[in-house]
Write a protein that holds these residues in place. Structure first.
Motif, short mmCIF file in Angstrom:
data_model
loop_
_atom_site.label_atom_id
_atom_site.label_comp_id
_atom_site.label_asym_id
_atom_site.label_seq_id
_atom_site.Cartn_x
_atom_site.Cartn_y
_atom_site.Cartn_z
N GLU A 71 0.82 -1.22 0.00
CA GLU A 71 0.00 0.00 0.00
C GLU A 71 0.85 1.27 0.00
OE1 GLU A 71 -3.52 0.26 -0.12
OE2 GLU A 71 -3.50 -1.89 -0.47
N ARG A 72 2.16 1.15 0.35
CA ARG A 72 3.01 2.35 0.33
C ARG A 72 3.18 2.88 -1.09
NH1 ARG A 72 7.99 2.10 1.68
NH2 ARG A 72 8.22 -0.16 1.69
N ALA A 73 2.84 2.05 -2.08
CA ALA A 73 2.89 2.54 -3.48
C ALA A 73 1.71 3.45 -3.79
CB ALA A 73 2.88 1.35 -4.44
N LYS A 74 0.63 3.31 -3.03
CA LYS A 74 -0.62 3.97 -3.41
C LYS A 74 -0.76 5.33 -2.71
CE LYS A 74 -4.33 1.55 -3.61
NZ LYS A 74 -5.42 0.59 -3.31
N THR A 75 0.19 6.21 -2.99
CA THR A 75 0.14 7.53 -2.36
C THR A 75 0.29 8.61 -3.44
OG1 THR A 75 2.53 7.73 -2.07
CG2 THR A 75 1.31 6.61 -0.31
N ALA A 76 -0.16 9.82 -3.08
CA ALA A 76 -0.04 10.94 -4.01
C ALA A 76 1.43 11.22 -4.35
CB ALA A 76 -0.73 12.17 -3.42
N PRO A 77 2.39 11.19 -3.37
CA PRO A 77 3.79 11.45 -3.76
C PRO A 77 4.34 10.42 -4.75
CG PRO A 77 3.51 11.73 -1.39
CD PRO A 77 2.22 11.15 -1.90
N VAL A 78 3.96 9.14 -4.60
CA VAL A 78 4.46 8.13 -5.56
C VAL A 78 3.86 8.40 -6.94
CG1 VAL A 78 4.50 5.67 -6.15
CG2 VAL A 78 4.90 6.39 -3.77
N ALA A 79 2.56 8.72 -6.98
CA ALA A 79 1.95 9.05 -8.28
C ALA A 79 2.66 10.26 -8.90
CB ALA A 79 0.45 9.33 -8.11
N ALA A 80 2.96 11.26 -8.06
CA ALA A 80 3.62 12.48 -8.59
C ALA A 80 5.01 12.15 -9.13
CB ALA A 80 3.70 13.54 -7.48
N ASP A 81 5.74 11.27 -8.45
CA ASP A 81 7.06 10.86 -8.97
C ASP A 81 6.92 10.21 -10.35
OD1 ASP A 81 8.33 11.79 -6.73
OD2 ASP A 81 8.60 9.81 -5.79
N CYS A 82 5.89 9.37 -10.49
CA CYS A 82 5.68 8.71 -11.79
C CYS A 82 5.34 9.74 -12.87
CB CYS A 82 4.57 7.66 -11.69
SG CYS A 82 4.98 6.26 -10.63
N TRP A 83 4.47 10.70 -12.55
CA TRP A 83 4.12 11.74 -13.53
C TRP A 83 5.39 12.50 -13.97
CZ3 TRP A 83 -0.04 13.41 -9.55
CH2 TRP A 83 -1.21 12.66 -9.73
N GLU A 84 6.24 12.83 -12.98
CA GLU A 84 7.49 13.55 -13.32
C GLU A 84 8.34 12.70 -14.27
OE1 GLU A 84 8.19 16.60 -12.81
OE2 GLU A 84 6.45 16.96 -11.55
N THR A 99 1.62 -2.34 -15.97
CA THR A 99 1.82 -2.56 -14.54
C THR A 99 2.19 -4.02 -14.33
OG1 THR A 99 -0.43 -3.26 -13.92
CG2 THR A 99 -0.01 -0.88 -14.04
N LEU A 100 3.09 -4.22 -13.38
CA LEU A 100 3.59 -5.55 -13.08
C LEU A 100 3.68 -5.65 -11.56
CD1 LEU A 100 4.93 -8.12 -14.30
CD2 LEU A 100 7.09 -6.89 -14.25
N GLY A 101 2.78 -6.41 -10.98
CA GLY A 101 2.81 -6.53 -9.52
C GLY A 101 1.45 -6.91 -8.99
N GLY A 102 1.27 -6.70 -7.70
CA GLY A 102 -0.01 -7.03 -7.06
C GLY A 102 -1.00 -5.89 -7.20
N GLY A 103 -2.03 -5.92 -6.38
CA GLY A 103 -3.11 -4.95 -6.50
C GLY A 103 -2.64 -3.52 -6.32
N SER A 104 -1.60 -3.30 -5.51
CA SER A 104 -1.14 -1.92 -5.29
C SER A 104 -0.51 -1.36 -6.56
CB SER A 104 -0.12 -1.87 -4.15
OG SER A 104 -0.72 -2.35 -2.98
N ALA A 105 0.30 -2.20 -7.24
CA ALA A 105 0.92 -1.75 -8.50
C ALA A 105 -0.16 -1.48 -9.55
CB ALA A 105 1.90 -2.80 -9.00
N THR A 106 -1.17 -2.34 -9.57
CA THR A 106 -2.25 -2.20 -10.54
C THR A 106 -3.06 -0.93 -10.27
OG1 THR A 106 -2.33 -4.59 -10.61
CG2 THR A 106 -4.23 -3.44 -11.49
N ASP A 107 -3.37 -0.70 -8.99
CA ASP A 107 -4.18 0.47 -8.63
C ASP A 107 -3.42 1.77 -8.90
OD1 ASP A 107 -6.13 -1.24 -7.79
OD2 ASP A 107 -6.04 -0.70 -5.67
#
Ligand code: GLY
Length: 365
Positions: A71-84, A99-107
């Motif tokens: 679930e630590r993947a599912k945060t606004a800062p991680v999404a922002a890093d990906c957008w950058e 996406t490659l991973g479990g539900g957190s990577a998919t979400d």
């Protein structure tokens, strides 16, 4: 054995492919018009991600982005890093996310794909049982906030889903068992044959190579496809059926358990506990027969899932349930059963029933 291709109809149709080695279909699925591919992979996969990234490098400019665990993947800062990162790599609307991973990577990956340039193609390669039967199918994407799970998100259907059963061989046993929580949920809400397979199969036989696990995966995905095709945006079903909301069977308490335990309880385990909870609730606030309540405990515990919980007080869980997105207005909503495969919504049950159902799962199982 041949691959199984399950078609998901609707405005943005796609296929869910189940089989051994189906990850090899990825370049063909992405097609020649894509130039850049961002692979958002669960960092915990380590070298397991390499063959898939290597196969893509032959065809595309590949940006591989490792994500934090769970679930630590599912945060606004991680999404922002990906957008950058997408911005720096010059990602255009004709490029794609994998996406490659479990539900957190998919979400998280689905959310990044849904929001980058207001939506680019995404293909999901779920690596956990839980993600194969739930998160990867149906186009829900999302991240968590301090107030709760999946409170920010978008509907963004994938261009395809590849469920490579071979990837389950390296999945820790407890993660596979957790995924069975969502599978058994599908048995209760729609396909009781799933329960019969679980009841007649030695749980130790349920591994990556087993025909029984494959049948369970395919049946659970079929349940999910039928539900999302009928009600993609969770607007409600026909003839009293809850529509897509039915997939939230057991989830109102499950999300509260996850949040109050700081996500130390696995999602599938929390769903198992939540399913027993709503069965107990339906026995009190509805008409569910005790034998069906008992069948919840029997099937879930048969595969090693928890059916009781006492690590939080009812008052704390009640407060957490109220902020879950399944509460509408000030009313708590639960999917409950009147019988096997006969679901309905129970809105605003009394606190005495809610509390008594919780006492039944703290003292039993
Ligand atoms: N995981 C529940 C849904 O896809 O609606």
């Amino acid at each position: 054995m041949n691959d199984t291709v399950m078609h998901v109809g609707g405005a943005s149709p796609y296929d869910v492919v189940v089989g051994h080695g189906v990850a090899a279909r990825l370049p063909a699925l992405l097609g020649p018009s894509v130039e850049r591919v961002a692979v958002l992979y669960a960092g915990s996969l380590g070298a397991l991600a390499d063959p898939i990234v290597d196969a893509l490098v032959e065809h595309y400019d590949v940006l591989a982005l490792g994500l934090p665990e769970g679930e630590r993947a599912k945060t606004a800062p991680v999404a922002a890093d990906c957008w950058e990162a997408l911005g720096e790599a010059g990602f255009t609307r004709s490029d794609a996310v994998v996406t490659l991973g479990g539900g957190s990577a998919t979400d998280l990956g689905g959310f990044v794909a849904a929001t980058w340039l207001r939506g680019v193609r995404v293909v999901h390669l779920p690596t956990t049982l839980l993600a194969m039967v739930d998160a990867a199918v149906g186009g829900k994407t999302g991240i968590n906030t301090g107030a709760g799970k999946n409170l920010v998100g978008a509907f963004h259907e994938p261009a395809g889903v590849l469920c490579d059963l071979s990837l389950l061989a390296s999945l820790p046993r407890e993660e596979l068992v957790a995924g069975l929580g969502e599978v058994i949920k599908c048995g209760f809400i729609a396909d009781p044959e799933i329960l019969e397979i679980v009841e007649r199969t030695d749980p130790d036989v349920l591994n990556a190579d087993s025909a029984e696990l494959r049948e369970l995966v395919e049946r659970a995905i079929r349940v999910k496809i039928d539900v999302v095709v009928g009600d993609l945006r969770e607007e409600g079903g026909a003839d009293g059926h809850p529509g897509r909301e039915v997939l939230n069977y057991g989830h109102t308490l499950a999300h509260a358990i996850e949040r109050t335990s700081d996500y130390t309880v696995r999602h599938g385990e929390a769903v198992a506990i939540g399913c027993v909870y709503v069965a107990e609730l339906a026995a009190r606030a509805g008409s569910l027969e005790p034998a069906v309540v008992a069948r919840h405990r029997a099937t879930l515990s048969r595969v090693g899932l928890p059916t009781s919980y006492d690590a939080a007080s009812f008052d704390d869980l009640h407060a957490a349930m109220k902020v879950d997105k399944k509460a509408r207005g000030s009313q708590l909503r639960f999917v409950v059963l009147d019988d096997l495969a006969s679901p309905r919504i129970l809105a605003g049950p009394g606190e005495a029933d809610l509390r008594a159902a919780y006492e039944a799962i703290t003292s039993a199982g």
